[in-house]
Scaffold this motif. Structure first.
Motif, mmCIF file in Angstrom:
data_model
loop_
_atom_site.group_PDB
_atom_site.id
_atom_site.type_symbol
_atom_site.label_atom_id
_atom_site.label_comp_id
_atom_site.label_asym_id
_atom_site.label_seq_id
_atom_site.Cartn_x
_atom_site.Cartn_y
_atom_site.Cartn_z
ATOM 1 N N GLU A 81 1.004 -1.005 0.200
ATOM 2 C CA GLU A 81 -0.062 0.116 -0.078
ATOM 3 C C GLU A 81 0.884 1.372 0.051
ATOM 4 O O GLU A 81 1.882 1.535 0.741
ATOM 5 C CB GLU A 81 -1.081 -0.066 1.262
ATOM 6 N N GLY A 82 0.627 2.161 -0.959
ATOM 7 C CA GLY A 82 1.081 3.632 -0.847
ATOM 8 C C GLY A 82 -0.010 4.678 -0.771
ATOM 9 O O GLY A 82 -0.327 4.864 0.252
ATOM 10 N N ILE A 83 -0.524 4.904 -1.914
ATOM 11 C CA ILE A 83 -1.732 5.927 -1.881
ATOM 12 C C ILE A 83 -2.789 5.196 -1.284
ATOM 13 O O ILE A 83 -3.170 4.294 -1.804
ATOM 14 C CB ILE A 83 -2.051 6.450 -3.148
ATOM 15 N N ILE A 84 -3.383 5.478 -0.249
ATOM 16 C CA ILE A 84 -4.522 5.161 0.515
ATOM 17 C C ILE A 84 -5.700 5.804 0.017
ATOM 18 O O ILE A 84 -6.727 4.833 -0.357
ATOM 19 C CB ILE A 84 -4.495 5.416 1.813
ATOM 20 N N SER A 85 -5.840 6.794 -0.452
ATOM 21 C CA SER A 85 -6.997 7.650 -0.919
ATOM 22 C C SER A 85 -6.979 9.072 -1.406
ATOM 23 O O SER A 85 -5.866 9.634 -0.979
ATOM 24 C CB SER A 85 -8.465 7.513 0.164
#
Length: 319
Positions: A173-177
């Motif tokens: 996971e990098g960009i969550i939202s």
């Protein structure tokens, strides 16, 4: 599949315009500018430098930091409100300058100071959807070209620069939202009325701004975007390790930090060194913090910005 930032880069033109320089140009003072904005100096592009040139320098540094071959890049998105030309896009010009022959899409996004947030959100969707594996996302501006240097209310605020990131597909996971908004009803509070292809092409080619109204609007929507972002992810304010905000005005940044309950030591603040560089300011600040060793892997970062349109948005990510 997630998207993850694997490299950052930034560039500021060599020419520096200080507050003391501006004292000789308009009726203002160093102390007044610092007290109202936090800005001490800004960088100005040379006569032979275009937005794509600034983007090129920042992109090369991001590519080097990510340790990739430029030919791996299959998507280029440039957030800018000061493109080199009406067309082709600055992204296409950058693709050519980098010698990238992948044939992947390249396009600009115009959301003014929210441009990088919009661009990063778009690239994230390309990667999550399987259409891209390695994106170059840039915020680059030559705001000095649309500033009225006789208007003391705006000329003290803006500068030129570029920031870039490499965004790659990852199982981690990098960009969550991301969260994006706009309200064109506020179109006249911050605008360049002339130019373009509308019926008012003869209007002023320079920026005009209702500073007080813009300040109030920005503080309000940034409060709401913080709440929206946290709520959407079931997170608390205490879960945020770093705030990387649009670098427009230190008072707006302080208000957002207070809303998050973050001490200013956990806020990346670079506005003093380059002023408001519009779409370039968030990636400039991010690259500065990464290269200074402040931001560590595993930490949670909130980026947010608001710009003319009005546009506003946020990116929540795990570094």
């Amino acid at each position: 599949m997630y998207s993850r930032i694997t490299g950052t880069g930034s560039y500021l033109p060599q020419k520096v315009l200080t507050n003391h320089d501006l004292e000789r140009m308009v009726d203002t003072s160093h102390d007044w500018i610092v007290s109202r904005t936090g800005i001490e100096e800004r960088h100005i592009a040379a006569d032979d430098e275009s937005t794509s040139d600034l983007a090129l320098h920042a992109s090369r540094r991001a590519i080097e930091a990510a340790g990739i071959d430029p030919q791996q890049i299959d998507l280029i998105i440039v957030g800018t409100t000061t493109p080199d030309r009406m067309f082709p896009s600055t992204a296409c010009l950058l693709q050519d300058k980098l010698g990238i022959k992948s044939g992947g899409p390249a396009f600009d996004i115009q959301a003014v100071c929210s441009g990088f947030v919009y661009a990063l959100s778009t690239a994230d969707q390309f990667i999550r959807g399987g259409q891209s594996k390695c994106a170059l996302v840039v915020g680059a501006e030559t705001m000095s070209r649309i500033v009225d240097w006789t208007d003391r209310n705006t000329c003290v605020l803006f500068g030129d620069g570029a920031g870039a990131v490499i965004l790659q597909a990852s199982e981690t996971e990098g960009i969550i939202s991301t969260h994006l908004h706009a309200d064109g009803g506020y179109k006249d509070l911050l605008a360049v009325e002339g130019g373009g292809c509308g019926v008012n092409r003869a209007g002023t080619p320079h920026m005009v701004m209702d500073g007080t109204a813009v300040f109030k609007f920005a503080v309000g929507v940034l409060d709401s975007i913080v709440e929206e972002t946290l709520s959407a992810n079931g997170m608390q304010k205490s879960d945020i390790d770093w705030l990387v905000p649009h670098q427009a005005n230190v008072r707006i940044i302080q208000a957002t930090a207070k809303k998050l309950g973050l001490p200013m030591e956990r806020v990346v603040l670079t506005v003093n060194a380059h002023g408001n560089t519009s779409a370039a300011s968030i990636p400039l600040a991010l690259d500065t913090a990464v290269r200074e060793g402040k931001i560590k892997r595993g930490e949670t970062i909130l980026m947010e910005g608001v710009g003319g349109g009005f546009t506003w948005g946020s990116v929540l990510l795990r570094w």
